[in-house]
Design a protein around this motif. Structure first.
Motif, PDB file in Angstrom:
ATOM      1  N   PHE A 152     100.003  70.629  16.693  1.00  0.00           N
ATOM      2  CA  PHE A 152      99.521  70.212  18.011  1.00  0.00           C
ATOM      3  C   PHE A 152     100.245  68.928  18.372  1.00  0.00           C
ATOM      4  N   THR A 153     101.064  68.965  19.407  1.00  0.00           N
ATOM      5  CA  THR A 153     101.845  67.800  19.814  1.00  0.00           C
ATOM      6  C   THR A 153     101.728  67.609  21.318  1.00  0.00           C
ATOM      7  N   GLY A 154     102.180  66.448  21.765  1.00  0.00           N
ATOM      8  CA  GLY A 154     102.133  66.197  23.197  1.00  0.00           C
ATOM      9  C   GLY A 154     102.895  64.946  23.581  1.00  0.00           C
ATOM     10  N   THR A 155     103.082  64.777  24.885  1.00  0.00           N
ATOM     11  CA  THR A 155     103.752  63.604  25.425  1.00  0.00           C
ATOM     12  C   THR A 155     103.037  63.150  26.689  1.00  0.00           C
ATOM     13  N   GLY A 156     103.226  61.902  27.038  1.00  0.00           N
ATOM     14  CA  GLY A 156     102.712  61.365  28.286  1.00  0.00           C
ATOM     15  C   GLY A 156     103.641  60.286  28.801  1.00  0.00           C
ATOM     16  N   LEU A 157     103.678  60.132  30.103  1.00  0.00           N
ATOM     17  CA  LEU A 157     104.552  59.131  30.705  1.00  0.00           C
ATOM     18  C   LEU A 157     103.933  58.635  32.002  1.00  0.00           C
ATOM     19  N   TYR A 158     104.067  57.336  32.212  1.00  0.00           N
ATOM     20  CA  TYR A 158     103.664  56.769  33.501  1.00  0.00           C
ATOM     21  C   TYR A 158     104.734  55.775  33.928  1.00  0.00           C
ATOM     22  N   GLY A 159     105.143  55.877  35.187  1.00  0.00           N
ATOM     23  CA  GLY A 159     106.182  54.997  35.691  1.00  0.00           C
ATOM     24  C   GLY A 159     105.819  54.384  37.020  1.00  0.00           C
ATOM     25  N   LEU A 160     106.166  53.107  37.183  1.00  0.00           N
ATOM     26  CA  LEU A 160     105.971  52.376  38.435  1.00  0.00           C
ATOM     27  C   LEU A 160     107.328  51.931  38.943  1.00  0.00           C
ATOM     28  N   SER A 161     107.562  52.085  40.232  1.00  0.00           N
ATOM     29  CA  SER A 161     108.825  51.651  40.801  1.00  0.00           C
ATOM     30  C   SER A 161     108.583  50.757  41.999  1.00  0.00           C
ATOM     31  N   PHE A 162     109.604  50.020  42.375  1.00  0.00           N
ATOM     32  CA  PHE A 162     109.516  49.243  43.606  1.00  0.00           C
ATOM     33  C   PHE A 162     110.584  49.724  44.573  1.00  0.00           C
ATOM     34  N   PHE A 617     108.880  52.046  20.020  1.00  0.00           N
ATOM     35  CA  PHE A 617     107.981  51.418  19.054  1.00  0.00           C
ATOM     36  C   PHE A 617     107.234  52.508  18.288  1.00  0.00           C
ATOM     37  N   GLU A 618     107.098  52.310  16.984  1.00  0.00           N
ATOM     38  CA  GLU A 618     106.313  53.237  16.173  1.00  0.00           C
ATOM     39  C   GLU A 618     104.864  52.779  16.150  1.00  0.00           C
ATOM     40  N   VAL A 619     103.980  53.697  16.496  1.00  0.00           N
ATOM     41  CA  VAL A 619     102.537  53.432  16.480  1.00  0.00           C
ATOM     42  C   VAL A 619     101.927  54.442  15.523  1.00  0.00           C
ATOM     43  N   GLY A 620     101.842  54.075  14.253  1.00  0.00           N
ATOM     44  CA  GLY A 620     101.441  55.035  13.245  1.00  0.00           C
ATOM     45  C   GLY A 620     102.509  56.107  13.135  1.00  0.00           C
ATOM     46  N   LYS A 621     102.091  57.366  13.281  1.00  0.00           N
ATOM     47  CA  LYS A 621     103.042  58.480  13.265  1.00  0.00           C
ATOM     48  C   LYS A 621     103.525  58.837  14.670  1.00  0.00           C
ATOM     49  N   ASN A 622     103.116  58.053  15.637  1.00  0.00           N
ATOM     50  CA  ASN A 622     103.453  58.335  17.027  1.00  0.00           C
ATOM     51  C   ASN A 622     104.529  57.375  17.528  1.00  0.00           C
ATOM     52  N   GLU A 623     105.006  57.622  18.744  1.00  0.00           N
ATOM     53  CA  GLU A 623     106.044  56.781  19.335  1.00  0.00           C
ATOM     54  C   GLU A 623     105.620  56.311  20.721  1.00  0.00           C
ATOM     55  N   GLY A 651     118.317  50.107  48.899  1.00  0.00           N
ATOM     56  CA  GLY A 651     118.909  48.885  48.391  1.00  0.00           C
ATOM     57  C   GLY A 651     118.483  48.650  46.954  1.00  0.00           C
ATOM     58  N   PHE A 652     118.459  47.404  46.519  1.00  0.00           N
ATOM     59  CA  PHE A 652     118.074  47.066  45.149  1.00  0.00           C
ATOM     60  C   PHE A 652     116.712  47.674  44.837  1.00  0.00           C
ATOM     61  N   ASN A 653     116.622  48.404  43.736  1.00  0.00           N
ATOM     62  CA  ASN A 653     115.370  49.064  43.369  1.00  0.00           C
ATOM     63  C   ASN A 653     115.324  49.234  41.867  1.00  0.00           C
ATOM     64  N   GLY A 654     114.195  49.649  41.374  1.00  0.00           N
ATOM     65  CA  GLY A 654     114.067  49.840  39.941  1.00  0.00           C
ATOM     66  C   GLY A 654     112.714  50.396  39.566  1.00  0.00           C
ATOM     67  N   ALA A 655     112.533  50.596  38.261  1.00  0.00           N
ATOM     68  CA  ALA A 655     111.303  51.201  37.776  1.00  0.00           C
ATOM     69  C   ALA A 655     111.041  50.770  36.345  1.00  0.00           C
ATOM     70  N   LEU A 656     109.765  50.771  35.977  1.00  0.00           N
ATOM     71  CA  LEU A 656     109.317  50.534  34.608  1.00  0.00           C
ATOM     72  C   LEU A 656     108.505  51.742  34.172  1.00  0.00           C
ATOM     73  N   THR A 657     108.906  52.377  33.079  1.00  0.00           N
ATOM     74  CA  THR A 657     108.206  53.558  32.590  1.00  0.00           C
ATOM     75  C   THR A 657     107.734  53.321  31.164  1.00  0.00           C
ATOM     76  N   VAL A 658     106.577  53.873  30.868  1.00  0.00           N
ATOM     77  CA  VAL A 658     105.992  53.803  29.532  1.00  0.00           C
ATOM     78  C   VAL A 658     105.651  55.220  29.103  1.00  0.00           C
ATOM     79  N   GLY A 659     106.170  55.643  27.957  1.00  0.00           N
ATOM     80  CA  GLY A 659     105.930  56.984  27.472  1.00  0.00           C
ATOM     81  C   GLY A 659     105.324  56.973  26.088  1.00  0.00           C
ATOM     82  N   PHE A 660     104.560  58.029  25.775  1.00  0.00           N
ATOM     83  CA  PHE A 660     103.891  58.143  24.484  1.00  0.00           C
ATOM     84  C   PHE A 660     104.095  59.550  23.958  1.00  0.00           C
ATOM     85  N   LYS A 661     104.442  59.665  22.684  1.00  0.00           N
ATOM     86  CA  LYS A 661     104.661  60.957  22.052  1.00  0.00           C
ATOM     87  C   LYS A 661     103.826  61.037  20.785  1.00  0.00           C
ATOM     88  N   PHE A 662     103.060  62.125  20.646  1.00  0.00           N
ATOM     89  CA  PHE A 662     102.237  62.296  19.438  1.00  0.00           C
ATOM     90  C   PHE A 662     102.452  63.676  18.833  1.00  0.00           C
TER      91      PHE A 662
END
Length: 662
Positions: A152-162, A617-623, A651-662
């Motif tokens: 049983f595995t999974g992933t998640g991601l959330y991203g914010l941009s300007f 980053f390693e969070v236990g057995k997850n990433e 014009g100038f733009n960008g994003a910050l994303t955080v993902g989790f894999k278990f």
């Protein structure tokens, strides 16, 4: 009877076998340019926008580009050929958009978190996607897996941009065992209008999109299984700043059931049979546009049922054969309802209810003559039956003398590929001849407004089929730490379909420039090349370079429209352990070879700088993965030559994303 027979017996093969059970020596489609879209964020070396927009991911394929009419649903372009001359499939399934303005290419009904790869057939392999068009493009989705022990595995991601380029939330869950596998994924994206390099808000560049996908597999025996798939895609409040109308809703429902079997014999044969269907709904409206001369609604729909059967096996140690049969039934319509002030509403069928039945077959033989020389020869034929089912549409088109617009077409394609891989260079020469049946718009379209040139377009049921002759060559050289490639090509197209102005007709669209009929030009050609280089300087540092160029004109020496100028991408990457850094530059030259009859003007070149940083980053057995992307670092005011209406990009733009894999 033909139509009923096709619908009931539609049966061919997975273009890209995205299953873990495929053996290393099994038969597969060869010579495809493919870009992998990894779900594991630690492997993603793409920009934030590419992670979430299939259109931008397609651009990473050598030879590919896209047309922008807004900030959503980019139209794929491959070696100067637009959607009319491409056969686009999803896992080998035929899907047809429901929009007369091409606001909904197939790529708009998927999300990259449920894609495993995008493959483009540049020459002979375009037939592997179920058609005889010059180019084939297949989107391959991620599939459930079989494993020895339950997982049983999974992933998640959330991203914010300007700067309005979109926020995203997406995830997936996978369950696998020896008998059963299930994968469920979902994503939500939205965007507000962005600001260009001068700080001005670019209106009508917003959108909202929800995508849900499920894939299930059940093993019947050690070497056979069945597979079911369903995709739901809903988008709403979509702005198209380069067009006079927006989209209130775009909905796709895609489903399939397939059977797979590997025969455990010396021939190592494989069989796949799939039945599928999809329903597309698309509604254009202008209720949010100011100063509209006359309000109108433009709904459209497309329903497709189809299937394919594919069988392949080895013939001894040197030959592989593949045979395939496929077919589909497509039904499409589009209406225009106009609401004049203080007058009775008016109605017109811009796509009268029409059907296209198509079925075909192909055979391919791959032969390995020596360790350094192999060839592929193939042949394919398709039969198409086009019918206008609308009495109202028949009355419309009879005004121009078309009493019986129904037609039947038989197309042929064939070709030869020679691969020679001596110790110094690897060479590949591809030759192909193909035919293309005109699209629904080219045959039956009725006053379709083109915002690029300001003309209404009329279909022509008497169009001849296009005949395409293609020649391409690829040379590759690998040193210890350097890889080089060069791929020149030429497309020569007889009976090239193009809009020709008819000065005797009055315009339907308020403020339009006139009316054009689709006609056959004697010929047109597109030539150019792609070149790339990769240099691994150290174990951690690498440099990449990609260049592409196109030159195209018709039989009168007039440049073809929508041909991109010389472009170069330069990328420097650093990868070490859990860190990843990238600096990228997108460069485009001026485009002075334009087609003013199509509404084009000259486009200035540009240089855009982007950068990315990522840490796992390693969070236990997850990433846990954190990624930052910055694009257009110099806040450049620019637009690409393929951007309709010279609408500036962000014009100038960008994003910050955080993902989790278990």
């Amino acid at each position: 009877m033909l139509r009923q027979f096709i619908v009931l017996t539609l049966l061919p093969a997975s273009v890209l076998a995205q299953v873990s059970e495929v053996r290393n020596d099994s038969l597969r489609v060869k010579n495809l340019n493919e870009v992998e879209i990894e779900e594991d964020l630690s492997q993603v070396n793409q920009s934030y926008s590419s992670i979430n927009k299939p259109g931008e991911a397609i651009r990473q394929i050598s030879g590919a580009d896209f047309i922008r009419r807004g900030n959503y649903a980019y139209e794929p372009v491959f070696r100067g050929l637009t959607m009319e001359r491409m056969n686009i499939t999803l896992d080998g399934m035929r899907i047809f958009g429901a929009c007369t303005d091409k606001m909904d290419p197939v790529t708009s009904y998927v999300s990259t978190n449920n894609l495993s790869g995008i493959a483009a057939g540049q020459s002979h392999n375009s037939s592997a996607f179920g058609g005889t068009s010059p180019v084939g493009l297949n989107l391959a989705t991620k599939k459930a897996r079989f494993t020895g022990e339950p997982q049983f595995t999974g992933t998640g991601l959330y991203g914010l941009s300007f700067n309005g380029l979109g926020n995203v939330a997406q995830g997936s869950v996978d369950y696998s065992s020896s008998k059963f596998g299930l994968r469920v994924s979902g994503s939500y994206r939205d965007a507000d209008p962005y600001n260009d390099g001068n700080g001005n808000e670019v209106l009508f560049t917003q959108f909202h999109k929800l995508n849900l996908a499920a894939n299930a597999k059940y093993r019947l025996s050690s070497n056979e299984w069945i597979e079911a798939q369903f995709i739901l895609d809903d988008a709403w409040d979509i702005g198209y700043t380069a067009l006079p109308m927006d989209v209130s809703s775009a909905k796709g429902r895609i489903y399939s059931l397939s059977y797979h079997r590997y025969f455990l014999n010396s021939a190592q044969s494989h069989l796949e049979v799939k039945a599928y269907g999809n329903d597309i709904e698309h509604v254009m409206d202008d209720t949010k546009r100011p100063n509209v001369p006359m309000h109108m609604d433009m709904p459209g729909g497309s329903t497709t049922y189809g299937g394919y059967a594919h069988y392949g096996q080895n013939l001894g140690n040197r030959h592989k054969v593949k045979i395939k049969a496929d077919g589909f039934y497509n039904e499409r319509w589009a209406d225009m309802i106009m609401y004049p002030k203080n007058e009775k509403e008016m109605f017109m069928e811009t796509w009268p209810l029409s059907t296209r039945v198509g079925f075909g077959g192909e055979a391919e033989l791959n032969s390995k003559w020596t360790d350094k020389l192999n060839t592929t020869v193939f042949f394919r034929s398709n039969y198409y039956e086009n019918s206008m089912m609308s009495d109202f549409g028949l009355k419309q088109i009879s005004i121009f003398g078309y009493e019986n617009p129904d037609r039947e077409d038989l197309t042929m394609s064939g070709g030869l590929v020679i691969n020679h891989n001596p110790s110094i260079f690897n060479h590949s020469l591809s030759m192909k001849v193909s035919q293309r049946v005109p699209t629904l718009s080219e045959l039956y379209g009725f006053y379709l407004f083109n915002a690029q040139d300001g003309f209404d377009y009329m279909g022509n049921p008497d169009l001849e089929m296009e005949n395409s002759y293609q020649l391409s060559y690829e040379m590759k050289k690998s040193f210890d730490d350097i890889q080089l490639s060069l791929s020149p090509f030429v497309h020569y197209i007889e009976n090239y379909v193009f809009g020709v102005w008819d000065s005797t007709l009055s315009v339907m669209t308020i403020g339009g420039n006139g009316v054009k009929f689709y006609e056959n030009l004697d010929y047109a050609y597109i030539t150019g090349f792609e070149q790339s280089a990769f240099w691994k300087i150290t174990k951690a540092v690498s440099l990449k370079e990609r260049l592409k160029y196109r030159y195209a004109e018709d039989n009168n020496g007039t440049p073809l429209p929508l041909i991109a100028p010389l472009k170069v991408d330069l990328t420097a990457q650093y990868k070490k352990e859990k860190w990843f850094f990238e600096v990228n530059s997108n460069i485009a030259a001026d485009q002075n070879r334009v087609n003013p009859i199509y509404g084009e003007d000259e486009t200035s070149g540009y240089v855009i700088f982007n950068t990315s940083a990522q840490r796992v980053f390693e969070v236990g057995k997850n990433e846990l993965t954190v990624r930052a992307d910055l694009r257009n670092l110099t806040n450049k005011q620019y637009w690409d030559h393929l951007d309709w209406g010279n609408v500036p990009r962000a014009g100038f733009n960008g994003a910050l994303t955080v993902g989790f894999k278990f």
